[in-house]
Scaffold this active site. Structure first.
Site, PDB file in Angstrom:
ATOM      1  N   ASP A   1      -4.268 -12.942   4.049  1.00 39.51           N
ATOM      2  CA  ASP A   1      -5.504 -12.407   4.637  1.00 39.51           C
ATOM      3  C   ASP A   1      -6.766 -12.830   3.877  1.00 39.51           C
ATOM      4  O   ASP A   1      -7.865 -12.421   4.236  1.00 39.51           O
ATOM      5  CB  ASP A   1      -5.446 -10.878   4.855  1.00 39.51           C
TER       6      ASP A   1
ATOM      7  N   HIS B   1       0.813  -1.224   0.000  1.00 45.27           N
ATOM      8  CA  HIS B   1       0.000   0.000   0.000  1.00 45.27           C
ATOM      9  C   HIS B   1       0.848   1.277   0.000  1.00 45.27           C
ATOM     10  O   HIS B   1       0.295   2.377  -0.060  1.00 45.27           O
ATOM     11  CB  HIS B   1      -0.942   0.024   1.211  1.00 45.27           C
TER      12      HIS B   1
ATOM     13  N   HIS C   1      -6.156  -7.428  -0.131  1.00 42.25           N
ATOM     14  CA  HIS C   1      -6.366  -6.030  -0.515  1.00 42.25           C
ATOM     15  C   HIS C   1      -5.599  -5.685  -1.802  1.00 42.25           C
ATOM     16  O   HIS C   1      -4.527  -6.230  -2.051  1.00 42.25           O
ATOM     17  CB  HIS C   1      -5.884  -5.102   0.610  1.00 42.25           C
TER      18      HIS C   1
ATOM     19  N   ASP D   1      -2.495 -10.775  -1.949  1.00 41.64           N
ATOM     20  CA  ASP D   1      -3.040 -10.254  -0.696  1.00 41.64           C
ATOM     21  C   ASP D   1      -4.543  -9.976  -0.911  1.00 41.64           C
ATOM     22  O   ASP D   1      -4.972  -9.694  -2.037  1.00 41.64           O
ATOM     23  CB  ASP D   1      -2.298  -8.961  -0.328  1.00 41.64           C
TER      24      ASP D   1
HETATM   25  C1  SP5 Z   1      -0.950  -5.085   4.049  1.00 38.17           C
HETATM   26  C2  SP5 Z   1      -2.405  -5.148   4.401  1.00 38.17           C
HETATM   27  O1  SP5 Z   1      -3.009  -6.212   4.387  1.00 38.17           O
HETATM   28  N1  SP5 Z   1      -2.996  -3.998   4.783  1.00 38.17           N
HETATM   29  C3  SP5 Z   1      -4.367  -3.982   5.092  1.00 38.17           C
HETATM   30  C4  SP5 Z   1      -4.810  -2.646   5.529  1.00 38.17           C
HETATM   31  C5  SP5 Z   1      -6.275  -2.651   5.864  1.00 38.17           C
HETATM   32  N2  SP5 Z   1      -6.532  -1.612   6.783  1.00 38.17           N
HETATM   33  C6  SP5 Z   1      -7.853  -1.143   6.948  1.00 38.17           C
HETATM   34  C7  SP5 Z   1      -8.725  -2.172   7.582  1.00 38.17           C
HETATM   35  C8  SP5 Z   1      -9.686  -1.553   8.525  1.00 38.17           C
HETATM   36  C9  SP5 Z   1     -10.406  -2.601   9.313  1.00 38.17           C
HETATM   37  N3  SP5 Z   1     -10.050  -2.555  10.681  1.00 38.17           N
HETATM   38  C10 SP5 Z   1     -10.524  -3.591  11.555  1.00 38.17           C
HETATM   39  C11 SP5 Z   1     -12.002  -3.673  11.690  1.00 38.17           C
HETATM   40  C12 SP5 Z   1     -12.395  -4.521  12.882  1.00 38.17           C
HETATM   41  N4  SP5 Z   1     -13.785  -4.753  12.902  1.00 38.17           N
HETATM   42 ZN    ZN Z   2      -4.035  -7.189   2.959  1.00 40.27          ZN
END
Ligand code: SP5
Ligand code: ZN
Length: 320
Positions: free
Chosen positions: A259, A136, A172, A170
Site C-alpha cells: 500500500d 493490526h 500502516h 506495510d
Molecule cells: C492491513 C492494512 O493495510 N490495513 C489498513 C487499514 C486502514 N483502514 C483505515 C483507512 C480509512 C480510509 N478509508 C478510505 C478513505 C477513502 N477516501
Molecule cells: Zn496497510
C-alpha cells in the site's frame, strides 16, 4: 520459492466500510489475493502448496480465548451476505464481520504457520499469501481489516527455533504486532510507516515507542511522509534495515504490504514497481531465511505486477 495459498479467504467478503459515517466500498477485497496468486503462477521457480491445519494452541499463544471465541461464535450467527460491525474486542471500526470471517482468518494463520514451518526446516524463502491481513490485530482485538495476526503467529512459531526479526513495510504501522512483542527481546519488531498522527492506526507507531522491560530497544518505529517518493523512503528504509542486520536474526519475517504504491486508493508513499524491486533486493541481502507474509495493498490492478517483481528480485538475490 514456495508460495502458500488457500481459497478459504474467499469466504471473507464484506460489502462496505464505514468511513466518516458513510458506507464506502470495502477495499480489502478477495481479488487482491486472487490476482497475486494468478500472477505468481506465471513466475518461474514459484511452486504453490496449500497450508495444513495447525493446533489452536498456536493461536492462543497470541490471542485470548475470549477474543477467539467471540469471533467464532459471533460470525456463526451472521446471515449470508450480511456485514456486522462488532462492538466488542475492537480497536476501531475497520473490521467488519461476515459469516465466513472466522474461517478465513483462522486459515490465514495456518497459511502463515505453514510458511514458518518450512523456513524453520531450512527453506530460505517462502511467501504466505495471507488474507485477511493481520498486523493490526492484537491479543484482544481486531481492527484495520485484520482479525488474527498472521505474521506474529509465524514469528512466535519461529522464536522457538531461534532469534526472529520482523520487518514491517506495510504503509500502516503494525500496532497489533508491536503490542504482541512489546515485552520480548527474542523477537525484534522494526516498522517503516506513515506518520500515525495523520494516518491509521493513529494510536501507535511513534518513534518513542521502543519496547518495555527486557523488550526495551527491541521495537523500532520509522516514520516517513505520505507520498514522499523514492529518495526519502529509501533513506529511512535503509536505517530500518540496518537495525535488522545488527540484530543478526536466525529468521526474518516480512510483513509485506504493497500500500506504499503510488496508485494505492487509500494510502501511498508514491513508490513505483521499480522501487519495490529494489526494496526486495535489499531485503534479500539480509542473511537470514525469510518468510514473506502478505499484509495490505489495495491497488488491485497493480498487485499482480508488484508481487511478481518483488518475488523475482527476492529469488534472484537470495541465493546469489
Ligand atoms: C492491513 C492494512 O493495510 N490495513 C489498513 C487499514 C486502514 N483502514 C483505515 C483507512 C480509512 C480510509 N478509508 C478510505 C478513505 C477513502 N477516501
Ligand atoms: Zn496497510
Amino acid at each position: 520459492m514456495i508460495a502458500i495459498y488457500d481459497n478459504s479467504h474467499l469466504l471473507h467478503d464484506p460489502e462496505y466500510e464505514i468511513y466518516d459515517g458513510a458506507k464506502i466500498n470495502y477495499p480489502e477485497v478477495p481479488d487482491r489475493i486472487e490476482t497475486i496468486k494468478n500472477s505468481l503462477t506465471q513466475v518461474d521457480g514459484v511452486e504453490f502448496i496449500s497450508p495444513k491445519s495447525f493446533d489452536d494452541k498456536l493461536v492462543f499463544e497470541l490471542h485470548s480465548k475470549q477474543y477467539v471465541s467471540y469471533l467464532k461464535d459471533t460470525t456463526k450467527q451472521i446471515a449470508p451476505n450480511r456485514d456486522l460491525y462488532p462492538s466488542n474486542f475492537i480497536h476501531d471500526t475497520y473490521a467488519p464481520l461476515t459469516q465466513g470471517t472466522f474461517t478465513a482468518a483462522r486459515k490465514a494463520v495456518d497459511t502463515a504457520l505453514r510458511g514458518a514451518e518450512l523456513v524453520a526446516q531450512g527453506d530460505s524463502l517462502v511467501y504466505s499469501l495471507c488474507r485477511p491481513p493481520g498486523h493490526h490485530a492484537g491479543g484482544n482485538y481486531m481492527g484495520g481489516y485484520c482479525y488474527f495476526n498472521n505474521a506474529a503467529a509465524a514469528a512466535n512459531f519461529l522464536s522457538k527455533h531461534g532469534k526472529v526479526a520482523i520487518l514491517d513495510i506495510d504503509y500502516h504501522h503494525g500496532n497489533g504486532t508491536q503490542e504482541l512483542f512489546y515485552d520480548r527481546d527474542d523477537v525484534l519488531y522494526v516498522s517503516v510507516h506513515a506518520d500515525p498522527s495523520l494516518n491509521y492506526p493513529y494510536s501507535h507507531g511513534f518513534e518513542h515507542e521502543r519496547g518495555r522491560g527486557k523488550g526495551l530497544g527491541y521495537n523500532q518505529n520509522f516514520i516517513v511522509d505520505k507520498n514522499c517518493g523514492t529518495k526519502p523512503y529509501m533513506a529511512t528504509f535503509h536505517q530500518a534495515l540496518s537495525k535488522i542486520n545488527e540484530f543478526n536474526a536466525d529468521f526474518l519475517v516480512v510483513s509485506l504490504g504493497f500500500d506504499g504504491y503510488r496508485d494505492d486508493p487509500i494510502a501511498g508513499f508514491n513508490l513505483s514497481s521499480e522501487d519495490y524491486a529494489s526494496i526486495a533486493k535489499y531485503i534479500a541481502d539480509v542473511d537470514s531465511p525469510t518468510l514473506l507474509v502478505q499484509e495490505g495493498g489495495y491497488c488491485v490492478e497493480a498487485l499482480g505486477e508488484l508481487a511478481r517483481v518483488f518475488t523475482k528480485n527476492m529469488m534472484q538475490h537470495k541465493n546469489s
